[in-house]
Design an enzyme around this catalytic site. Structure first.
Site, PDB file in Angstrom:
ATOM      1  N   ARG A   1      72.067   3.334 -41.209  1.00  0.00           N
ATOM      2  CA  ARG A   1      73.534   3.368 -41.716  1.00  0.00           C
ATOM      3  C   ARG A   1      73.710   4.247 -43.043  1.00  0.00           C
ATOM      4  NH1 ARG A   1      75.616   2.387 -45.779  1.00  0.00           N
ATOM      5  NH2 ARG A   1      74.791   0.313 -45.762  1.00  0.00           N
TER       6      ARG A   1
ATOM      7  N   THR B   1      74.083   8.605 -59.612  1.00  0.00           N
ATOM      8  CA  THR B   1      73.300   7.615 -60.420  1.00  0.00           C
ATOM      9  C   THR B   1      72.180   8.362 -61.318  1.00  0.00           C
ATOM     10  OG1 THR B   1      73.858   5.871 -58.991  1.00  0.00           O
ATOM     11  CG2 THR B   1      71.678   5.572 -60.376  1.00  0.00           C
TER      12      THR B   1
ATOM     13  N   ILE C   1      68.533   8.564 -55.163  1.00  0.00           N
ATOM     14  CA  ILE C   1      69.251   9.302 -54.416  1.00  0.00           C
ATOM     15  C   ILE C   1      68.855   9.394 -52.967  1.00  0.00           C
ATOM     16  CG2 ILE C   1      70.457  11.714 -53.989  1.00  0.00           C
ATOM     17  CD1 ILE C   1      70.979   9.900 -56.777  1.00  0.00           C
TER      18      ILE C   1
ATOM     19  N   CYS D   1      84.903   9.404 -53.302  1.00  0.00           N
ATOM     20  CA  CYS D   1      83.994   9.454 -52.155  1.00  0.00           C
ATOM     21  C   CYS D   1      83.065   8.164 -52.062  1.00  0.00           C
ATOM     22  CB  CYS D   1      82.771  10.495 -52.749  1.00  0.00           C
ATOM     23  SG  CYS D   1      83.239  12.176 -53.013  1.00  0.00           S
TER      24      CYS D   1
ATOM     25  N   ARG E   1      82.019   2.942 -49.443  1.00  0.00           N
ATOM     26  CA  ARG E   1      82.061   1.611 -49.454  1.00  0.00           C
ATOM     27  C   ARG E   1      82.773   1.018 -48.315  1.00  0.00           C
ATOM     28  NH1 ARG E   1      83.779   1.661 -55.904  1.00  0.00           N
ATOM     29  NH2 ARG E   1      81.645   1.894 -56.695  1.00  0.00           N
TER      30      ARG E   1
ATOM     31  N   LEU F   1      64.428 -19.558 -38.453  1.00  0.00           N
ATOM     32  CA  LEU F   1      62.976 -18.841 -37.746  1.00  0.00           C
ATOM     33  C   LEU F   1      61.796 -19.576 -38.562  1.00  0.00           C
ATOM     34  CD1 LEU F   1      65.269 -16.985 -36.616  1.00  0.00           C
ATOM     35  CD2 LEU F   1      63.404 -15.280 -36.756  1.00  0.00           C
TER      36      LEU F   1
ATOM     37  N   GLU G   1      76.365   1.517 -54.485  1.00  0.00           N
ATOM     38  CA  GLU G   1      78.076   1.585 -53.946  1.00  0.00           C
ATOM     39  C   GLU G   1      78.515   0.531 -54.684  1.00  0.00           C
ATOM     40  OE1 GLU G   1      79.041   4.121 -52.413  1.00  0.00           O
ATOM     41  OE2 GLU G   1      77.472   4.865 -51.387  1.00  0.00           O
TER      42      GLU G   1
END
Ligand SMILES: Cc1cc2nc3c(=O)[nH]c(=O)nc-3n(C[C@H](O)[C@H](O)[C@H](O)COP(=O)(O)OP(=O)(O)OC[C@H]3O[C@@H](n4cnc5c(N)ncnc54)[C@H](O)[C@@H]3O)c2cc1C
Length: 387
Positions: A93, A135, A166, A241, A246, A341, A366
């Site tokens: 993602r 950053t 990055i 952005c 987010r 578990l 973020e």
């Protein structure tokens, strides 16, 4: 999602098209990600370029943008895609978020027509990979203090400084770099093969291991005037952005939590201790019930924010509500699932610890939880408590 986990019957509130997009991404994750992701994570190596092309074929890159080969999907459809991708792994993602919501969005929203034509179509297909450099080693939550400088030299710009943590940097073709100029913060589309640009992979990450993360060094990087994003003026440009990305995380985190809970319900119903399934103990059911309640609340929140976004009414502090809540609760769910578990909870044979470790990064990037608390606090009180 198993029908039992959809406690509030959210499924029928999605349109036919939204469900179709979700199902296509779910199938892609089942076929292409689940069989391999434990190895990618353990090895710290992911075939990101190959995956980007496959995601591109499905129209997942810059999916919510219009024109330039982008799919022009709704915010809810994009969110559902993020949820399915992160049910596979937060790293995948992240690949899609950074490409579409950070790098492509910055160019799409703030770039010149030439910059859009040059980068967006190949980024939409996954042929070109983008990254987003805000950053720095010494400036994370406080990007206004950034040290990277861009100075004019004739018509050219010369960039000096460094960016840290990055996503995609070591494999990127283009970096959107934010730098301080005499007129304030500006953005630049920097081809990664420009002399003076180097990217080094950050190793020994214990989280997001199926994602490539790097450091970018900018050593007197000379760029033509047209590398500057003409519409990006001030820090509000990169912050806008971040709001885009987010939003995807609000949905994505719920996907990771859902995968943990599905795994755990299946485990607890099949493993027996003291002569009965773990799921038959009241203490286990209390845990499962509490987690399922938080999961559906997170899904409702994501869907609500998505509908606001599609109505063009979504505000940044509302995205902060979603990011703060859904990542925090997803991490709590992942950790709780891990307890059910038992020893298998720490094994890479199950996805739970991987999701929990990934969500530690998602909690930080973020905007950390504290930063989102400050955003919400400012909205509530009218007082800025950032510094
Ligand atoms: C895997 C990964 C991928 C990333 N990808 C990207 C990327 O693609 N592009 C990019 O630009 N960045 C990226 N980042 C960086 C990320 O956005 C930063 O790590 C984040 O903004 C926090 O900055 P920091 O790590 O410097 O922490 P700091 O800012 O040093 O914060 C440390 C702690 O102090 C707290 N804190 C800071 N200021 C305050 C305050 N005013 N009040 C209260 N508490 C405060 C924070 O909440 C945090 O808990 C990535 C990070 C990770 C881990």
């Amino acid at each position: 999602m198993t029908a039992a986990l959809d406690l509030l019957d959210l499924d029928p509130s999605l349109s036919e098209e939204e469900r179709q997009i979700r199902d296509v991404v779910r199938q892609l994750v089942d076929d292409r990600v689940r069989p391999h992701v434990a190895d990618w994570y353990e090895d710290g190596k992911v075939p990101a370029r190959e995956l980007a092309r496959e995601f591109g074929k499905l129209g997942l890159l810059g999916m919510h943008l219009t024109g330039y080969g982008c799919a022009g999907a709704s915010a809810v459809a994009y969110g559902l895609a993020c949820q399915e991708l992160e049910a596979g792994d937060s790293g995948l993602r992240s690949l899609v978020s950074v490409q579409g919501s950070l790098a492509m969005y910055a160019i799409w929203r703030y770039g010149s027509e030439e910059q859009k034509q040059r980068w967006l179509p190949s980024m939409a297909t996954g042929e070109a990979i983008g990254c987003f450099g805000l950053t720095e080693p010494d400036h994370g939550s406080d990007p206004a203090s950034m040290a990277t400088r861009a100075r004019r030299d004739g018509d050219d710009w010369v960039l000096t400084g460094g960016k840290m943590w990055i996503t995609n940097a070591p494999i990127a073709d283009v970096a959107v770099i934010w730098a301080r100029t005499d007129e304030g913060v500006r953005g630049f589309a920097v081809p990664m093969d420009t002399p003076g640009v180097t990217a080094r992979e950050i190793r020994r990450k214990m989280s997001l291991r199926a994602s490539v993360t790097g450091e970018i060094v900018l050593d007197d990087v000379r760029l033509p005037a047209d590398a500057q994003l003409p519409e990006a003026v001030g820090l509000k440009a990169p912050l806008s952005c971040l709001t885009e990305a987010r939003y995807g995380i609000v949905w994505g985190a719920v996907g990771a939590a859902r995968d943990c809970l599905e795994t755990t319900v299946a485990y607890a119903t099949s493993r027996t201790q003291f002569g009965r399934p773990l799921a038959g103990f009241q203490l286990t059911q209390a845990k499962l019930a509490d987690m399922a309640v938080e999961l559906v609340k997170g899904q409702l929140l994501a869907l609500h924010l998505g509908r606001l976004a599609d109505a063009r009414r979504l505000r940044p502090e509302q995205v902060s509500v979603g990011k703060l809540n859904n990542v925090r609760e997803a991490l709590a769910i992942a950790r709780q699932c891990r307890t059910i578990l038992g020893a298998n909870g720490v094994s890479g044979e199950y996805p739970v610890m991987r999701h929990a470790n990934n969500l530690e990064s998602v909690l930080t990037y973020e905007g950390t939880s504290e930063i989102h608390q400050l955003v919400i606090g400012q909205r509530l009180t009218g007082l800025s408590a950032f510094a």
